[in-house]
Design a protein around this motif. Structure first.
Motif, PDB file in Angstrom:
ATOM      1  N   VAL A 356       0.953  -0.926   0.398  1.00 10.26           N
ATOM      2  CA  VAL A 356      -0.133  -0.188  -0.421  1.00 10.26           C
ATOM      3  C   VAL A 356       0.630   1.368   0.142  1.00 10.26           C
ATOM      4  O   VAL A 356       0.390   1.844  -0.272  1.00 10.26           O
ATOM      5  N   GLY A 357       1.632   1.486   0.878  1.00 12.66           N
ATOM      6  CA  GLY A 357       2.887   2.397   1.062  1.00 12.66           C
ATOM      7  C   GLY A 357       3.222   2.758  -0.142  1.00 12.66           C
ATOM      8  O   GLY A 357       3.261   3.876  -0.910  1.00 12.66           O
ATOM      9  N   LEU A 358       4.024   1.885  -0.929  1.00  8.84           N
ATOM     10  CA  LEU A 358       4.339   1.959  -2.649  1.00  8.84           C
ATOM     11  C   LEU A 358       3.556   2.036  -3.272  1.00  8.84           C
ATOM     12  O   LEU A 358       3.671   3.407  -4.951  1.00  8.84           O
ATOM     13  N   PHE A 359       1.962   1.610  -3.251  1.00 10.10           N
ATOM     14  CA  PHE A 359       1.535   2.115  -4.339  1.00 10.10           C
ATOM     15  C   PHE A 359       0.775   3.609  -4.297  1.00 10.10           C
ATOM     16  O   PHE A 359       0.738   4.151  -5.270  1.00 10.10           O
ATOM     17  N   VAL A 360       0.359   4.005  -2.741  1.00 13.08           N
ATOM     18  CA  VAL A 360       0.162   5.281  -3.268  1.00 13.08           C
ATOM     19  C   VAL A 360       1.694   6.495  -3.024  1.00 13.08           C
ATOM     20  O   VAL A 360       0.569   7.462  -3.451  1.00 13.08           O
ATOM     21  N   LEU A 361       2.800   5.678  -2.682  1.00  5.71           N
ATOM     22  CA  LEU A 361       4.157   6.572  -3.903  1.00  5.71           C
ATOM     23  C   LEU A 361       4.242   6.554  -5.167  1.00  5.71           C
ATOM     24  O   LEU A 361       4.074   8.099  -5.971  1.00  5.71           O
ATOM     25  N   GLY A 366       3.150   9.772 -10.326  1.00  8.87           N
ATOM     26  CA  GLY A 366       2.151   9.849 -11.435  1.00  8.87           C
ATOM     27  C   GLY A 366       2.429   8.376 -12.222  1.00  8.87           C
ATOM     28  O   GLY A 366       2.584   8.090 -13.807  1.00  8.87           O
ATOM     29  N   TRP A 367       2.913   7.451 -11.266  1.00  7.30           N
ATOM     30  CA  TRP A 367       3.110   5.906 -12.331  1.00  7.30           C
ATOM     31  C   TRP A 367       1.787   5.044 -12.057  1.00  7.30           C
ATOM     32  O   TRP A 367       2.741   3.941 -12.707  1.00  7.30           O
ATOM     33  N   THR A 368       1.037   5.365 -11.498  1.00  7.79           N
ATOM     34  CA  THR A 368      -0.217   4.143 -11.575  1.00  7.79           C
ATOM     35  C   THR A 368      -1.343   4.665 -12.747  1.00  7.79           C
ATOM     36  O   THR A 368      -0.993   5.636 -13.247  1.00  7.79           O
ATOM     37  N   SER A 369      -2.233   3.986 -13.507  1.00  5.39           N
ATOM     38  CA  SER A 369      -3.249   4.470 -14.324  1.00  5.39           C
ATOM     39  C   SER A 369      -4.529   5.047 -13.711  1.00  5.39           C
ATOM     40  O   SER A 369      -5.134   4.600 -14.263  1.00  5.39           O
ATOM     41  N   LEU A 370      -4.985   5.185 -12.121  1.00  3.90           N
ATOM     42  CA  LEU A 370      -5.842   5.662 -11.544  1.00  3.90           C
ATOM     43  C   LEU A 370      -6.577   6.537 -12.305  1.00  3.90           C
ATOM     44  O   LEU A 370      -5.820   7.533 -13.208  1.00  3.90           O
ATOM     45  N   VAL A 378      -7.667   8.044  -3.316  1.00  6.10           N
ATOM     46  CA  VAL A 378      -6.051   7.778  -2.766  1.00  6.10           C
ATOM     47  C   VAL A 378      -5.175   8.976  -1.587  1.00  6.10           C
ATOM     48  O   VAL A 378      -4.518   8.513  -1.148  1.00  6.10           O
ATOM     49  N   THR A 379      -5.582   9.947  -2.747  1.00 11.15           N
ATOM     50  CA  THR A 379      -4.764  11.190  -1.794  1.00 11.15           C
ATOM     51  C   THR A 379      -5.252  11.752  -0.278  1.00 11.15           C
ATOM     52  O   THR A 379      -4.606  12.251   0.254  1.00 11.15           O
ATOM     53  N   VAL A 420      -7.601  -1.499  -3.711  1.00 12.06           N
ATOM     54  CA  VAL A 420      -7.047  -0.640  -5.029  1.00 12.06           C
ATOM     55  C   VAL A 420      -5.501  -1.385  -5.567  1.00 12.06           C
ATOM     56  O   VAL A 420      -5.579  -1.311  -6.505  1.00 12.06           O
ATOM     57  N   ALA A 421      -5.064  -1.299  -4.386  1.00 13.83           N
ATOM     58  CA  ALA A 421      -2.823  -1.427  -4.356  1.00 13.83           C
ATOM     59  C   ALA A 421      -3.240  -3.129  -5.116  1.00 13.83           C
ATOM     60  O   ALA A 421      -2.566  -3.180  -6.214  1.00 13.83           O
ATOM     61  N   LEU A 422      -3.498  -4.056  -4.448  1.00 15.21           N
ATOM     62  CA  LEU A 422      -3.606  -5.462  -4.713  1.00 15.21           C
ATOM     63  C   LEU A 422      -4.436  -5.416  -6.970  1.00 15.21           C
ATOM     64  O   LEU A 422      -3.780  -6.210  -7.248  1.00 15.21           O
ATOM     65  N   ALA A 423      -5.762  -4.994  -6.852  1.00 21.63           N
ATOM     66  CA  ALA A 423      -6.312  -4.921  -8.486  1.00 21.63           C
ATOM     67  C   ALA A 423      -4.954  -4.642  -8.917  1.00 21.63           C
ATOM     68  O   ALA A 423      -4.780  -4.604 -10.325  1.00 21.63           O
ATOM     69  N   HIS A 424      -4.503  -2.953  -8.527  1.00 20.90           N
ATOM     70  CA  HIS A 424      -3.235  -2.358  -9.614  1.00 20.90           C
ATOM     71  C   HIS A 424      -2.199  -3.665  -9.580  1.00 20.90           C
ATOM     72  O   HIS A 424      -1.417  -3.287 -10.969  1.00 20.90           O
ATOM     73  N   LEU A 425      -1.960  -3.779  -8.755  1.00 22.08           N
ATOM     74  CA  LEU A 425      -0.533  -5.093  -8.511  1.00 22.08           C
ATOM     75  C   LEU A 425      -0.125  -6.536  -9.356  1.00 22.08           C
ATOM     76  O   LEU A 425       0.184  -5.986 -11.044  1.00 22.08           O
TER      77      LEU A 425
END
Length: 594
Positions: A356-361, A366-370, A378-379, A420-425
């Motif tokens: 989760v920490g890495l995902f928020v970072l 701007g490295w995710t496609s959310l 998330v913010t 959200v983080a695991l779905a993205h990963l």
């Protein structure tokens, strides 16, 4: 997977869950159980494993109604685990704060205390209601209340993620992570009658109301007075959380304050952003903050806790460092280690927290496609983790127990973000290893985390702490013990007797009982081990030993503090006479030997 196959798989899962419940119910506890895991029939665990396997698989691969059924199956299965003390007919569960909570419930019923006189009367009031309307005993009412308050956690976590993302994959991952029950860390948050911990499971109700308020803005949903129904839910939910435990209410107010600050900053600095379209939470923050201040300002218990925190911040001998060193040394002496215990208790939390920490970072970089709307939430939650973590540091220095309660709240938010983080990963992994491969890897990972998470939901010898099972025999023994009116002090074998006085007589009614060991009701370790049984407490007191005490001190702690030989020695001590005895309870009248 075709519908017919999904129907069969789900039928197998629900059948397995039914079998698990029936097997557990058919094998009620007949005596003290040092491990609720070992004492529960193997068939129950096998059936639950089948149910969880089906639930994880269907929740990950199916969509729509079938995914919802998979979530229901898994949520019901984890609720079954939480409800095992009720299903297996435990008299009671918990020997520390839980017994004091039982005493307060009895005070409510007797009229010795009114609900508004207690800082957190929510659980006790619910148990009282169950007793008065359903006829259940106060102790069973509290056990049922624990289950009732837990259910919103597994219901509302996926609902929050659905509103935040609208992504079925994220909803599925969030539901599964909620089954890990990460807010329970066994240091300061527990699965049982512990109001601070119970409040954690109600937090998602308030968070859902906040998210729904910001996302669902249709005019048709407005109440006649112009209020959003979700505003009402935020206030009512916050008030309910306050009554369960104010500390978690403070954390919700902090989250709302952070959302308000982010909204204020966005309105001053941005021209085009989804946050600008969100209705503000200023009023919600003010109302709930005021409600908290009004409720706690006149409460002596809160003032004492606050003063204790301030003292702890400036006192050199208070804090977590010395306590950790002491416990690490004790674990080494009984064959364990802090590293091993950390792995058992916190490995899953650490892994999920890291993801989760890495995902928020990465989201902020701007490295995710959310989409922008999801990024806004998330913010909100990500920024809220900073003041919440700062409070953890303050607690850690001042009152370490409160610090790990704070960790419990942080992991409510992490559980939500984890979906959200695991779905993205795993969505990203589906590229190099295909979608079926990513789903299979996710199922294995989540299954392993689930097993380890549920292995530590209750205390057991697995984490060097036997299950705090209170049996009929033990309660009967203490009831007979406290019937004596000769004024002697009571002393327990390693565990304090004082809490049982609360649970049996009520907290208000236990004041006339005297307890040895500075009021906690424990024997002096050195004198007892030297077999100087009659030299303490003016040579006259009652010594109590229960099956739990023996299991804890001899089997689990491996005679670290008390030895079996010293316990046996009291049977031959001339000044000791056994006055109460059953299969799980012994009490001796101890006097100075002639």
């Amino acid at each position: 997977m075709r519908r017919s196959a999904l129907n069969v798989v789900l039928a197998v899962g629900f059948l397995a869950l039914s079998v698990a419940v029936l097997l557990a119910r058919a094998t009620p506890a007949t005596g003290y159980e040092a491990s609720i895991y070992a004492a529960t029939p193997t068939g129950t665990w096998v059936a639950l494993a089948v149910a969880f396997a089906v639930a994880i698989g269907v929740t990950l691969v199916a969509r729509g109604r079938y995914q919802a059924l998979g979530i229901v199956l898994g949520s019901t299965a984890v609720t079954t685990v939480v409800a095992l003390p009720v299903i297996r007919n435990y008299r009671y569960m918990g020997m520390g704060d839980a017994l004091t909570h039982l005493g307060w419930t009895k005070d409510f019923l007797s009229g010795a205390m009114l609900p508004h006189e207690l800082l957190y009367p929510g659980m006790h009031s619910l148990a009282t209601l169950l007793h008065l309307t359903g006829g259940v005993s106060p102790d069973r009412g509290l056990l049922l209340a624990v289950v009732f308050v837990f259910v919103p956690f597994v219901v509302f976590v996926p609902l929050i993620v659905r509103d935040v993302t609208g992504n079925a994959t994220a909803v599925g991952f969030a539901a599964i992570v909620s089954w890990f029950v990460l807010p329970v860390n066994k240091v300061a948050t527990h699965m049982g009658i512990h109001t601070n911990s119970n409040a954690l499971f109600f937090v998602p109700v308030v968070v859902f109301a906040v998210v729904a308020y910001t996302r669902r803005r249709a005019a048709l949903e407005a109440l006649p007075v112009g209020l959003s129904p979700y505003t009402v839910l935020v206030i009512v939910g916050g008030a309910g959380l306050l009554l369960i435990h104010p500390q978690q209410m403070v954390n919700v107010v902090i989250v709302l304050a952070v959302i308000s600050l982010v909204q204020y900053a966005a309105r001053r600095r941005l021209d085009d952003h989804p946050i600008l379209e969100h209705p503000t939470t200023y009023a919600h923050t003010f109302v709930l903050g005021t409600l908290f201040v009004v409720w706690v300002a006149s409460n002596e218990r809160f003032r004492n806790a606050f003063l204790g925190l301030i003292y702890g911040l400036f006192a050199r001998d208070i804090g977590a460092g010395g306590e950790v060193d002491q416990r690490g040394s004790s674990l080494t002496e009984i064959g364990g280690s802090l590293t091993e215990l950390f792995a058992k208790m916190f490995l899953v939390s650490a892994v999920v927290g890291l993801v989760v920490g890495l995902f928020v970072l990465f989201t902020w970089l701007g490295w995710t496609s959310l989409d922008r709307e999801t990024k806004a939430f998330v913010t909100y939650f990500g920024v809220a983790l900073f003041p919440l973590t700062a409070m953890f540091v303050v607690y850690f220095v001042g009152t370490p127990t409160m610090a790990f309660r704070q960790v419990g709240f942080v992991y409510v938010l992490i559980t939500i973000l984890a979906g959200v983080a695991l779905a993205h990963l795993f969505g990203w992994l589906s590229g190099p290893i295909t979608t079926p491969g990513a789903n299979a890897l996710a199922a294995v990972f989540l299954g392993a985390c689930l097993v380890l998470g549920l292995l530590t939901i209750f205390t057991s010898p697995f984490i060097y702490s036997p299950t705090q099972h209170v049996t009929d025999q033990k309660m009967s023994g203490y009831e007979s013990a406290f019937d004596r009116t000769d004024g002697r002090a009571y002393a327990g074998f390693g565990f304090g007797v004082e809490r049982y006085g609360d649970g049996i007589n009520g907290v208000e009614g236990a004041e006339n009982v005297t307890y040895a060991g500075e009021g906690e009701g424990v024997v002096d370790v050195d004198e007892f081990e030297n077999e100087s049984y009659g030299s303490a407490y003016d040579g006259e007191y009652y010594f109590v030993a229960t099956e739990y005490d023996v299991e804890r001190e001899i089997e689990v702690y491996r005679e670290l503090h008390h030895s079996e030989s010293a316990l046996r020695g009291i049977d031959t001590y001339p000044g000791a006479n056994k006055v109460i005895s059953n299969d799980e309870f012994r009490m001796y009248s101890v006097e100075s030997a002639a």
